[in-house]
Design a protein around this motif. Structure first.
Motif, PDB file in Angstrom:
ATOM      1  N   ALA A 188       0.836  -1.200   0.000  1.00 20.90           N
ATOM      2  CA  ALA A 188       0.000   0.000   0.000  1.00 20.90           C
ATOM      3  C   ALA A 188       0.870   1.249   0.000  1.00 20.90           C
ATOM      4  O   ALA A 188       1.990   1.250   0.526  1.00 20.90           O
ATOM      5  N   HIS A 189       0.350   2.338  -0.568  1.00 16.15           N
ATOM      6  CA  HIS A 189       1.069   3.614  -0.522  1.00 16.15           C
ATOM      7  C   HIS A 189       0.517   4.456   0.631  1.00 16.15           C
ATOM      8  O   HIS A 189      -0.501   4.113   1.250  1.00 16.15           O
ATOM      9  N   TYR A 219       0.943  -4.514   5.010  1.00 14.05           N
ATOM     10  CA  TYR A 219      -0.004  -3.483   5.441  1.00 14.05           C
ATOM     11  C   TYR A 219      -0.010  -3.349   6.961  1.00 14.05           C
ATOM     12  O   TYR A 219       0.031  -2.231   7.497  1.00 14.05           O
ATOM     13  N   GLU A 220      -0.068  -4.465   7.645  1.00 15.78           N
ATOM     14  CA  GLU A 220      -0.088  -4.418   9.110  1.00 15.78           C
ATOM     15  C   GLU A 220       1.225  -3.859   9.656  1.00 15.78           C
ATOM     16  O   GLU A 220       1.227  -3.087  10.622  1.00 15.78           O
ATOM     17  N   GLY A 230       1.867   4.061  14.025  1.00 17.51           N
ATOM     18  CA  GLY A 230       1.231   4.204  15.326  1.00 17.51           C
ATOM     19  C   GLY A 230      -0.246   3.877  15.322  1.00 17.51           C
ATOM     20  O   GLY A 230      -0.987   4.299  16.218  1.00 17.51           O
ATOM     21  N   ILE A 231      -0.712   3.133  14.318  1.00 17.25           N
ATOM     22  CA  ILE A 231      -2.118   2.748  14.228  1.00 17.25           C
ATOM     23  C   ILE A 231      -2.321   1.475  15.039  1.00 17.25           C
ATOM     24  O   ILE A 231      -1.628   0.486  14.835  1.00 17.25           O
ATOM     25  N   ARG A 232      -3.246   1.519  15.942  1.00 17.52           N
ATOM     26  CA  ARG A 232      -3.485   0.368  16.801  1.00 17.52           C
ATOM     27  C   ARG A 232      -4.016  -0.812  15.986  1.00 17.52           C
ATOM     28  O   ARG A 232      -4.845  -0.640  15.102  1.00 17.52           O
ATOM     29  N   LYS A 233      -3.534  -1.986  16.304  1.00 17.18           N
ATOM     30  CA  LYS A 233      -4.005  -3.189  15.608  1.00 17.18           C
ATOM     31  C   LYS A 233      -5.462  -3.436  15.965  1.00 17.18           C
ATOM     32  O   LYS A 233      -5.844  -3.395  17.136  1.00 17.18           O
ATOM     33  N   GLN A 278       1.146 -11.861   1.818  1.00 12.30           N
ATOM     34  CA  GLN A 278       2.305 -10.979   1.866  1.00 12.30           C
ATOM     35  C   GLN A 278       1.877  -9.514   1.921  1.00 12.30           C
ATOM     36  O   GLN A 278       2.387  -8.724   2.723  1.00 12.30           O
ATOM     37  N   ALA A 279       0.916  -9.145   1.066  1.00 13.63           N
ATOM     38  CA  ALA A 279       0.453  -7.756   1.043  1.00 13.63           C
ATOM     39  C   ALA A 279      -0.219  -7.377   2.361  1.00 13.63           C
ATOM     40  O   ALA A 279      -0.063  -6.255   2.858  1.00 13.63           O
TER      41      ALA A 279
END
Length: 439
Positions: A37-38, A99-100, A107-110, A94-95
């Motif tokens: 992803a960009h 991304y994760e 800093g994005i919470r899972k 893989q993608a």
């Protein structure tokens, strides 16, 4: 404090009142996992991560059910598999992993709920069967299509004229369609294409089918907030809203619709199809920290376009350096009312950042910044030691260097300076003492 959010359907800010104050529901459309992803793909992730933090702050006793999906079956994925010779599941896994990883860097919470489309095929098929039974969809030549003319409210989200709807949907004029605007819920697969059994033959779901089914299965028929990029308003969210509304006897899919603006690069919207993309991975390899990238995304209001430039990153880094110097190793306190007020006004992050600069109390500054997902780690834990083990307490090392200089142990003072520089910390000696900034 009252939270007001801009509702795309209403075309105005509305007070946020959850259907159930003890259970808030929010679903954000995620990526199609066929390549890395960009950063434009991550703008909604950052925006709705901030909104989630605000909702938890303002509704501390409520459960927040926050989901984001992965589209893991799509023509783009199939094309990538053909080009690369890899199996589809290898490409998507893989993608998704990339991304994760990039999301954590920012800093994005899972999220505990990250459904994959292929995991919810029975729910999609059941939704299509209900739409056919209610007279809102029909089967033809192995396809299932939504009958747009059966829904008097179709177009109420995007408010597009008929001709624009046809052009914007890039509809296929096919003999099995009743109307050119009718969109595909299910389509047949050839022997070479991935497919699953269904009452209409072996095939695969259309893109618009996925989120409606997953939302119903995991969050409920009507959710509080549905979000995504502005490009999803039509046709994707318009079609989601129609099929869910018609399957649920008129009940809306979402009570609030929120959409973020685009990131642009060189005066063009950032998009893989345009070939003008920047990834989180490429930025970190160039020496930018994830928090700097996140800060840059917050410097414009989420509904506005954001031109991506080196100067924007420089501004973000300078602002973060100043904030880190001010909080030192302070424990978190109580969030500043001015910052909460700014975020409560449709996530006004530029105003919130401005008010961060006015906070005098370091503890309040740290707590307020946490609502933006910034300064999650103060200087004593943010900079990891060599090999990623342990941590560097920057201020403690500055104090030890001052003691070494006072004892005229300049070799030790220089060693401490060099050690910090090796970790990306530059010291600046001045008449009022030593401060630091990131390289």
């Amino acid at each position: 404090m009252t939270i007001r959010l801009y509702d795309t359907k209403a075309r105005e800010k509305r007070e946020f009142v959850p259907a159930d104050p003890e259970r808030l529901t929010m679903y954000v459309c995620g990526p199609t996992v066929y390549a890395r992803a960009h950063i434009g793909n991550f703008r909604p992730e950052v925006v709705f991560d901030v909104l989630a933090r605000l909702l938890r702050h303002e509704f501390p006793d409520a459960e927040l059910v926050h989901a984001r999906n992965f589209t893991d079956i799509d023509d783009k994925i199939m094309a990538r598999a053909d080009e690369s010779g890899q199996p589809i599941d290898a490409i998507t896994s893989q993608a998704e992993q990339w991304y994760e990883e990039d999301a954590r860097t920012l800093g994005i919470r899972k999220l505990p709920i990250s459904p994959r489309a292929t995991e919810h095929l029975p729910t999609m098929i059941a939704l299509m069967e209900e739409l056919i039974e209610r007279g809102h969809a029909y089967a033809a030549d192995g396809h299932v299509l939504f009958d747009v003319e059966s829904d008097p409210e179709y177009g109420s989200l995007s408010r597009r004229p008929l001709d624009d709807m046809i052009a914007g949907a890039r509809v296929e004029v096919a003999p099995y369609k009743k109307n050119a605007r009718d969109f595909v819920l299910w389509k047949p697969s050839s022997e070479e294409q991935p497919g699953w059994p269904s009452p209409w033959g072996r095939g695969r779901p259309g893109w618009h089918s996925e989120c409606s089914a997953m939302i119903r299965s995991l969050l409920g028929e009507t959710i509080d907030i549905h979000g995504g990029g502005q490009d999803l308003v039509f046709p994707h969210h318009e079609n989601e809203a129609a099929q869910s509304r018609c399957a649920h006897g008129g009940a809306p899919l979402a009570r609030y619709w929120m959409h973020n603006g685009f990131l642009s690069l060189d005066d063009k919207t950032m998009a893989k199809s345009e070939g003008n993309v920047i990834t989180v991975d490429s930025l970190t390899k160039a020496g930018h920290r994830g928090e700097t990238i996140r800060m840059a995304m917050l410097m414009a209001h989420y509904r506005q376009p954001l031109p991506w430039t080196d100067n924007l990153l420089d501004q973000a880094k300078a602002t973060l350096d100043g904030l880190y110097r001010r909080i030192g190793d302070t424990e978190s306190g109580t969030a500043d009312a001015g910052v909460v007020e700014a975020l409560s006004d449709d996530l006004n992050t530029p105003l919130a950042l401005s008010r961060l600069g006015q906070i005098k109390d370091p503890a309040s500054l740290k707590a307020s910044a946490a609502l933006l997902g910034l300064l999650q780690d103060s200087a004593d834990v943010w900079f990891q030691g060599e090999g990623g083990e342990g941590s560097l307490d920057v201020q403690a090392m500055i104090d030890r260097r001052a003691e070494a200089k006072a004892a005229r142990d300049f070799a030790e003072a220089d060693r401490i300076r060099d050690e910090l520089e090796g970790q990306g910390i530059l010291l600046e000696d001045g008449p009022d003492g030593t401060t630091w900034r990131r390289a």
